[in-house]
Scaffold this motif. Sequence first.
Motif, short mmCIF file in Angstrom:
data_model
loop_
_atom_site.label_atom_id
_atom_site.label_comp_id
_atom_site.label_asym_id
_atom_site.label_seq_id
_atom_site.Cartn_x
_atom_site.Cartn_y
_atom_site.Cartn_z
N PRO A 143 20.70 -39.38 80.36
CA PRO A 143 19.24 -40.11 80.05
C PRO A 143 19.48 -41.31 81.49
CG PRO A 143 20.68 -40.20 77.82
CD PRO A 143 21.21 -39.52 79.17
N VAL A 144 20.03 -42.50 81.35
CA VAL A 144 20.15 -42.91 82.21
C VAL A 144 19.71 -42.35 83.71
CG1 VAL A 144 20.57 -45.56 83.27
CG2 VAL A 144 20.91 -44.60 81.07
N ALA A 145 20.53 -41.55 84.06
CA ALA A 145 20.43 -41.29 85.54
C ALA A 145 18.98 -40.87 85.52
CB ALA A 145 21.34 -40.15 85.48
N ALA A 146 18.27 -39.74 84.38
CA ALA A 146 16.97 -38.69 84.23
C ALA A 146 16.12 -40.03 84.30
CB ALA A 146 17.03 -38.34 83.37
N SER A 147 15.38 -41.14 83.31
CA SER A 147 14.75 -41.94 83.54
C SER A 147 14.99 -42.79 84.54
CB SER A 147 15.16 -43.22 82.44
OG SER A 147 16.39 -42.95 82.00
N ASP A 148 15.90 -42.62 85.42
CA ASP A 148 15.81 -43.03 86.36
C ASP A 148 15.26 -42.63 87.95
OD1 ASP A 148 17.40 -45.71 86.25
OD2 ASP A 148 19.12 -44.89 87.25
N VAL A 149 15.83 -41.04 87.83
CA VAL A 149 14.39 -40.68 88.78
C VAL A 149 13.11 -40.65 88.84
CG1 VAL A 149 14.11 -37.59 89.98
CG2 VAL A 149 16.45 -38.81 88.78
N VAL A 150 12.89 -40.04 87.44
CA VAL A 150 11.56 -40.10 87.28
C VAL A 150 10.81 -41.34 86.86
CG1 VAL A 150 9.50 -40.32 84.70
CG2 VAL A 150 11.94 -38.81 84.86
N SER A 151 11.47 -42.46 86.96
CA SER A 151 10.28 -43.93 87.22
C SER A 151 10.32 -44.20 87.94
CB SER A 151 11.34 -44.94 86.69
OG SER A 151 12.26 -44.81 86.48
N ALA A 152 11.33 -43.65 89.33
CA ALA A 152 11.11 -43.61 90.57
C ALA A 152 9.91 -42.80 90.97
CB ALA A 152 12.11 -43.67 91.42
N VAL A 153 9.47 -41.53 90.92
CA VAL A 153 8.69 -41.03 91.03
C VAL A 153 7.09 -41.09 90.16
CG1 VAL A 153 7.90 -38.53 90.56
CG2 VAL A 153 9.88 -38.40 90.72
N ARG A 154 7.31 -41.92 89.35
CA ARG A 154 6.14 -41.84 88.72
C ARG A 154 6.16 -43.37 89.29
NH1 ARG A 154 2.42 -39.64 87.17
NH2 ARG A 154 1.87 -40.79 89.15
N ALA A 155 6.33 -43.86 90.32
CA ALA A 155 6.16 -45.33 90.90
C ALA A 155 4.72 -44.68 91.78
CB ALA A 155 7.43 -46.41 90.98
N VAL A 156 5.30 -43.83 92.73
CA VAL A 156 4.65 -43.57 94.27
C VAL A 156 3.47 -42.50 94.02
CG1 VAL A 156 6.38 -44.57 95.06
CG2 VAL A 156 6.72 -42.51 94.47
N ALA A 157 4.03 -41.65 92.77
CA ALA A 157 3.11 -40.25 92.77
C ALA A 157 1.73 -40.87 92.44
CB ALA A 157 3.67 -39.65 91.30
N ASP A 158 0.63 -40.26 93.10
CA ASP A 158 -0.82 -39.45 92.80
C ASP A 158 -0.99 -39.76 91.94
OD1 ASP A 158 -3.46 -39.15 92.97
OD2 ASP A 158 -2.99 -37.96 94.58
N PRO A 159 -1.48 -41.11 90.83
CA PRO A 159 -1.97 -41.36 89.56
C PRO A 159 -2.39 -40.75 88.98
CG PRO A 159 -2.65 -43.20 91.15
CD PRO A 159 -1.91 -41.83 91.69
N ALA A 160 -3.18 -39.48 89.95
CA ALA A 160 -4.05 -37.86 89.39
C ALA A 160 -3.24 -36.99 89.13
CB ALA A 160 -5.32 -37.96 90.62
N GLN A 161 -2.15 -36.81 89.32
CA GLN A 161 -1.27 -36.22 89.64
C GLN A 161 -0.06 -36.06 88.40
OE1 GLN A 161 0.69 -35.64 92.93
NE2 GLN A 161 -1.06 -34.43 94.10
N PRO A 162 -0.10 -35.47 87.33
CA PRO A 162 0.91 -35.81 85.99
C PRO A 162 2.66 -35.25 85.99
CG PRO A 162 -0.18 -33.90 85.41
CD PRO A 162 -1.93 -34.59 86.65
#
Length: 305
Positions: A143-162
């Motif tokens: 869970p920790v490794a998984a959330s590290d990836v997701v939060s890094a992606v969400r931080a830089v991804a296009d806000p319009a792209q889920p």
Amino acid sequence: VDLRTALGSVEVPSPVLTASGCSANGAELEPFVDLTAIGAVVTKSVQLRPRSGRPTPRMAETPSGMLNSIGLQGPGIDGLLSDDLPWLAERGARAFVSIAGTRVEDFAELAQRLRGVPGVLGLEVNISCPNVESRGEVFACDPVAASDVVSAVRAVADPAQPVYAKLSPDVTDIVSVARAVTDAGADGLSMINTLLGLVIDPDTMRPVLGGVTGGLSGPAIRPVALRCVWQVHQALPEAPILGMGGIRSGLDALQFVLAGASAVSVGTAVFNDPSAVARVHDELAAALAQRGFASLREAVGYAHR
Ligand code: RRO
């Protein structure tokens, strides 16, 4: 029946999508399926650099499903951006781009490169490929490794792209992984990736795949996938779920919807029937109408009520 659904913040006309890795990046399906009528084309997981994948043979049929050890073959992000994505955009097809990497920064860089790219509806963050060098590389197993990836992606991804996180069935508690990535900002959950498996040839008495183990897909894993969707929807009813795992008919898709999926991906079924994605859409519409549903939305999670 109104089959419109949402993938996070984005509306799509159909809840039926391709599954990553099974239909190349759309070109192989085009003769059989109207790519603009399906929910989206989920592209094969792309990495920063091109990769040739594991040694062949790397696909094997079993009576109940398919085993693969492809090993992330693909053109890399440059090739995807220069060829595959423009090809889809020119045809009006929506792309949901699966991204993969070995480090958190790889995922973040990929998300950055995909910002604002025409036709790119959203991202599926593949943290669950079973065909990697070591189990430690499967971020979705922790869970920790998984959330590290997701939060890094969400931080830089296009806000319009889920951003959807693709989860692995090879965990003891998929709900805790789903909760962790949702807390980290995932807009949805794709469930499930293939289940780690093995086939041995009785004649050669050796594993059939060059990669030894592989990912099992198809009807064999459908009840496992459905159970994962059920458990996660039960625990996190607000989290959008893209369900997949052995769906080859409208009634299969219906089960995932009733369990809590608001969209589904059709993968392995396309190898027997290249029109499967369109057929599942039509069959799902008929199945919902027969049961008195006026819309897909009314049926999502119905089995829990
Ligand atoms: O390329 C693969 O071997 C592969 C990937 Br990335 C994945 O996510 N799931 C799978 O079964 N195979």
